[in-house]
Design an enzyme around this catalytic site. Structure first.
Site, short mmCIF file in Angstrom:
data_model
loop_
_atom_site.label_atom_id
_atom_site.label_comp_id
_atom_site.label_asym_id
_atom_site.label_seq_id
_atom_site.Cartn_x
_atom_site.Cartn_y
_atom_site.Cartn_z
N TYR A 65 10.98 -20.63 -4.46
CA TYR A 65 9.96 -19.14 -4.31
C TYR A 65 11.32 -19.39 -2.67
CZ TYR A 65 8.13 -14.72 -2.63
OH TYR A 65 8.65 -13.29 -1.68
N ASP A 115 14.35 -25.49 2.15
CA ASP A 115 13.67 -24.69 2.21
C ASP A 115 11.97 -24.85 2.45
OD1 ASP A 115 12.15 -22.56 2.44
OD2 ASP A 115 12.24 -21.22 0.86
N LYS A 142 6.41 -19.58 8.17
CA LYS A 142 4.46 -19.69 8.32
C LYS A 142 3.88 -20.65 9.42
CE LYS A 142 4.33 -19.00 3.29
NZ LYS A 142 5.30 -18.93 2.46
C1 LIG Z 1 6.47 -17.93 2.12
C2 LIG Z 1 7.99 -18.37 1.15
C3 LIG Z 1 9.46 -18.23 1.86
C4 LIG Z 1 9.39 -16.44 2.94
O1 LIG Z 1 8.06 -16.83 3.92
P1 LIG Z 1 8.16 -15.09 4.36
O2 LIG Z 1 7.85 -15.54 5.58
O3 LIG Z 1 7.50 -13.98 3.50
O4 LIG Z 1 9.39 -14.39 4.26
C5 LIG Z 1 10.63 -18.30 2.12
N1 LIG Z 1 10.32 -19.70 1.28
C6 LIG Z 1 9.20 -20.23 0.50
C7 LIG Z 1 9.29 -21.79 0.62
C8 LIG Z 1 7.85 -19.81 1.44
O5 LIG Z 1 7.31 -20.33 0.89
#
Ligand SMILES: *Cc1c(COP(=O)(O)O)cnc(C)c1O
Length: 433
Positions: A146, A241, A269
């Protein structure tokens, strides 16, 4: 025995009048577990308290950011001190420098960074950067990773092995989805075939090096190394990511853990210590493509606002203390091992994959590294587990596809209490027919 959820239930009914589904982010709606979502009114350490005054040991930790637990005193004090001077100026600020320096001085995988306000925004910008640098359009992503709600990444594989994406959300033009190729994780052959065939059109491969949004799909280190080599060979940029794994698996995230140099890294995060912050970074040459130095446009009204920078700085500073990560990892290992041993003794189909301070309750004893290995039928078991844990004062993210996080605020006593609740709850999961 059933905990009171009257106030949460009432607030949820009210919220439905204001927000689609009563929430401002879909998974909060408790669709895959039972009862109304809990309305949380405060958090302190590893404990959250809902509007009915129930306390829970929290393993969701705001979906990952709170590696120091709730209401960490040093973050709170620095945020309050900062906010007294105003919240946002739309100008550069010294606090931005402070956080930028702290990160770059302690991360050998990036040389420059740009702050944004969410993980999604970081990923969206990183894709644009990769396209701007390479002059190519297509993106490879992996099934089970994701990357936020970026249009071209809300896609799943069509039929066949390496296929052009089919969108998983309404409102995404087919032409966008077609720019994305979705392939399975941990599969060298499909990866090399896909790069062989489409390499000339592919700007980047994006991966969660530690996929933690669809269970915990730990990859073989050799696969990640192979991925790095293949991208280099085909002149394709590699994006890690690290919105979850960044600052979680170690200060240098998964890049540091596996010692692999990606071309671009995205963060979110933890980097904001509970405030809305995301970031992307790379070497100086790649970052020189970003405006105003270069031709790739990317901007943000509230980017690097001082309050968010203060929260990030106060967080990351504490992560650099001696033994912070080994200590957290040790606690997580023990926690996972106790559950695992109990389940094995009982002969239950259950395993607890874990890395750093991330764990996942997997209702299977198979080692799982690809999304298609997860049996959706097992989510019924998770639903029971979630409910029973709530009754016993333990809060997990409300879906069996979500991982759990252990923070520095989870003391041995809390973990012991949670383990007791876990054993009693699993007993019910496996003995109710
Ligand atoms: C949470 C997450 C996102 C999105 O971040 P948001 O701050 O919710 O937009 C993108 N990539 C990964 C791997 C994530 O865990």
């Amino acid at each position: 025995m059933s905990i009171k959820r009257e106030n949460s239930a009432r607030l949820f009914e009210e919220a439905k009048q204001y927000f689609p589904g009563g929430v401002n982010s879909p998974v909060r709606a408790f669709k895959s577990v039972s009862g109304p979502p809990l309305f949380i009114k405060k958090g302190d350490g590893c404990i959250i308290t809902d509007e009915d005054n129930n306390d829970f040991i929290d393993f969701c930790c705001s979906w990952g950011p709170l590696i120091l637990g709730h209401n960490n005193p040093r973050i709170r004090e620095f945020v309050i001190e900062t906010v007294k001077r105003g919240t946002s100026f739309g100008t550069p600020s010294q606090l931005g420098n402070l956080l930028g320096k702290l990160i770059l001085d302690n991360n050998q995988y990036i040389e420059k960074i740009r702050f944004v306000s969410s993980g999604t925004e970081a990923v969206m910008s990183a894709l644009r950067l990769a396209r701007g640098v390479t002059g190519k359009n297509k993106v490879i992503k992996f099934d089970g990773c994701y990357h936020g709600h970026v249009d071209s990444l809300l896609v799943k594989a069509g039929s066949g092995l390496a296929t052009f994406g089919v969108s998983t959300s309404a409102g995404i033009p087919e032409s966008f989805a077609k720019e994305t190729i979705v392939i399975p994780l941990n599969d060298r052959e499909v990866l090399s075939q896909t790069l062989e065939e489409y390499g000339n059109d592919i700007a980047c491969v994006i991966i969660e090096p530690i996929p933690a949004n669809n269970g915990l799909l730990l990859q073989d280190a050799s696969f990640l190394e192979f991925l790095r080599e293949q991208c280099t060979q085909h002149n394709v940029l590699l994006i890690f990511d690290e919105v979850i794994s960044g600052f979680r698996i170690g200060f240098e995230g998964a890049a540091g853990y596996y010692n692999i140099q990606p071309d671009i890294i995205t963060y979110g995060k933890i980097i904001g210590g509970g405030m809305p912050v995301g970031a992307y970074g790379a070497n100086k040459e790649i970052m020189a493509h970003i405006a105003p130095d270069g031709a790739v446009y990317q901007a943000g009204t509230l980017s690097a606002n001082p309050v968010a920078m203060a929260a990030g700085f106060a967080t990351l500073q504490q992560l650099l203390l001696d033994n912070f990560y080994p200590f957290l990892e040790e606690r997580t290992k023990t926690f996972a091992r106790v559950i695992q041993e109990y389940a094995t003794k009982k002969g239950w189909e259950l395993s607890v994959p874990h890395i750093g301070s991330i764990f996942w309750i997997n209702f299977s004893t198979e080692k799982i590294s690809r999304a298609d290995q997860i049996d959706a039928a097992n989510m019924e078991k998770f639903k029971i587990l979630h409910h029973e844990l709530l009754q016993r004062g333990v809060y997990l993210g409300p879906s069996g596809y979500e991982v759990g996080f252990i923070s520095a605020a989870h003391q041995n006593q809390d973990l012991g209490q949670a383990l007791q609740a876990m054993q009693e709850s699993l007993e019910i999961v496996f003995n109710s027919k």
